[in-house]
Write an enzyme that holds these catalytic residues in place. Structure first.
Site, PDB file in Angstrom:
ATOM      1  CB  CYS A  78     -11.055 -28.166  11.976  1.00 41.02           C
ATOM      2  SG  CYS A  78     -11.602 -26.241  12.105  1.00 41.02           S
ATOM      3  CG  ASP A 117      -4.678   7.062  -1.492  1.00 39.95           C
ATOM      4  OD1 ASP A 117      -3.774   6.856  -0.675  1.00 39.95           O
ATOM      5  OD2 ASP A 117      -5.665   6.792  -1.122  1.00 39.95           O
ATOM      6  CB  CYS A 155      -7.910 -25.118   8.897  1.00 40.62           C
ATOM      7  SG  CYS A 155      -8.385 -25.176  10.347  1.00 40.62           S
ATOM      8  CG  ASP A 175      -0.440  -0.076   2.485  1.00 45.87           C
ATOM      9  OD1 ASP A 175       1.217   0.054   2.628  1.00 45.87           O
ATOM     10  OD2 ASP A 175      -0.953  -0.072   3.647  1.00 45.87           O
ATOM     11  CB  SER A 176       0.240   4.651  -1.148  1.00 44.85           C
ATOM     12  OG  SER A 176      -0.658   5.100  -0.534  1.00 44.85           O
ATOM     13  N   GLY A 177       1.005   3.874   1.897  1.00 47.23           N
ATOM     14  CA  GLY A 177       1.319   4.655   3.119  1.00 47.23           C
ATOM     15  C   GLY A 177       0.419   5.868   3.425  1.00 47.23           C
TER      16      GLY A 177
END
Ligand code: ZN
Length: 395
Positions: free
Chosen positions: A334, A166, A331, A92-94
């Site tokens: 379980c 952004d 999983c 992500d951009s921060g």
């Protein structure tokens, strides 16, 4: 040419299934992306994440920028080598984290977190056209992040998909501020693309981010502006509204203004019903803290729409419960026969194994959900499959 190859389309919705190609491999879409915020999916090894069926993880530009720093990660050969994950990574951009400190309530509203106290160290000092000055939450030092900084950090991390910097506005903010902020986000997008053109790592995809709050005209205008740029993909960010119906409406507006060819990412959304609806709306990838964060708090995902697909295993009623979290779940929790009673005991005593088993179960659940959605799109049965899931069918 688009990095996304669309292989199947659903006749009754905007859903599509395909392959998203990146320098570190292919991603089967639609896909959920687990968070590896600080260069780890908390508690798990990379091979465990891959074994659950995930093709890609998300690293956090803001946190890695502050600690351990992009230069150190670069010295280790980039984020893939640093964390030992050789499959695709999106960063992500921060922007979301930076503005969460400034607007205070962005993260709380969007992510459902408790508000930070007034004694927090990290805070925004100024938001200007150039970028954002802020105090680091690590050591209180003054730092700066703007469009070029964000792209430079993501270049050093060498992620496969970079998101542009952004401004992320909170839900409560007025229309006029949202309009001005969205325009600035578009100017920042151009600066990000210019920096990336000259310095970006070869093959790294760049996604623009649609803003515009909950205003239909601003969302559509933003989507058109982003789509007009030479971005490789488009993410939908910012405040998506006060409730789920509004969120679906806002996402629908944005997607209606986008071209069909490029991949679409929905930021920070991951509830089971939201993933199903998002796929129907034409979203290709999602990221969210939900499955891993719930696991750390002792909450398991189960096919129970009445209780928001959740069961709190720390509750006293599970003390003598010999049943697994979910019958038939393959999983590690379980599948190996661990009972709710045992898991509750581990969680109550803060044993790491308890958190790990719940994280594995939750991520396994979401991975199966996405596999099933992809198969339903390919098989032409999405509408019936989605109805079953909403009614509480196991993924
Ligand atoms: Zn399970």
């Amino acid at each position: 040419m688009s990095a996304l190859q669309i292989l199947h389309r659903d006749a009754g919705s905007r859903a599509r299934a395909g392959i998203l190609r990146t320098p570190h491999g292919d991603i089967r879409t639609p896909a959920f992306i687990p968070l590896a915020t600080k260069a780890t999916v908390k508690g798990l090894e990379p091979r465990e994440v891959a074994a659950l069926g995930y093709d890609i993880v998300l690293g956090n530009t803001f946190h890695l920028f502050l600690e351990p720093g992009a230069e150190l990660v670069e010295r280790f050969g980039g984020l893939h080598d640093f964390m030992g994950w050789q499959q695709p990574i999106i960063t992500d951009s921060g922007g979301f984290q930076v503005f969460s400190m400034g607007h205070g309530t962005v993260a709380d509203e969007i992510k459902g977190r408790a508000p930070s106290g007034p004694d927090r160290i990290g805070r925004v000092l100024s938001i200007e056209e150039e970028g954002v000055r802020f105090r680091s939450y690590i050591d209180g030092s003054e730092r700066f992040m703007g469009p070029e900084t964000s792209m430079e950090v993501q270049a050093k991390l060498n992620s496969d998909i970079a998101l542009v910097f952004d401004e992320c506005t909170p839900f409560g903010i007025d229309r006029e501020y949202t309009a001005r902020s969205t325009e600035r986000t578009h100017r920042w997008l151009d600066r990000c693309l210019a920096w990336h053109d000259e310095h970006g790592p070869p093959g790294q995809l760049v996604y623009g981010i649609v803003q515009g709050g909950v205003h239909e005209d601003l969302r559509i205008e933003s989507a058109q502006q982003i789509a007009a740029r030479p971005v490789d993909g488009i993410a939908i960010g910012g405040s998506l509204g006060a409730d789920k119906p509004q969120m679906y409406e806002v996402v629908g507006w944005a997607i209606s203004a986008l071209d069909d060819a490029r991949p679409r990412h929905l930021l920070g959304i991951g509830d089971i019903d939201d993933l199903v609806r998002g796929v129907e709306l034409g979203v290709d990838t999602f990221d969210c803290a939900m499955p891993t964060r719930l696991g750390r708090h002792g909450v398991a995902i189960v096919p129970d729409p009445e209780r928001r697909w959740r069961v709190d295993l720390t509750a006293a009623r599970h003390r003598e419960d010999e049943a697994p979290i979910m019958e038939g779940c393959p999983c590690p929790a379980c599948g190996n026969g661990h009972s709710r009673g045992y898991l509750r005991y581990l969680l109550k005593n803060r044993e790491l194994t308890g958190v790990r088993l719940l994280t594995l179960h939750n991520l396994a659940y979401v991975a199966r959900l996405m596999t099933g959605l992809r198969a339903a799109i390919a098989g032409g049965t999405l509408s019936a499959h989605a109805a079953d899931l909403r009614a509480g069918a196991a993924p």
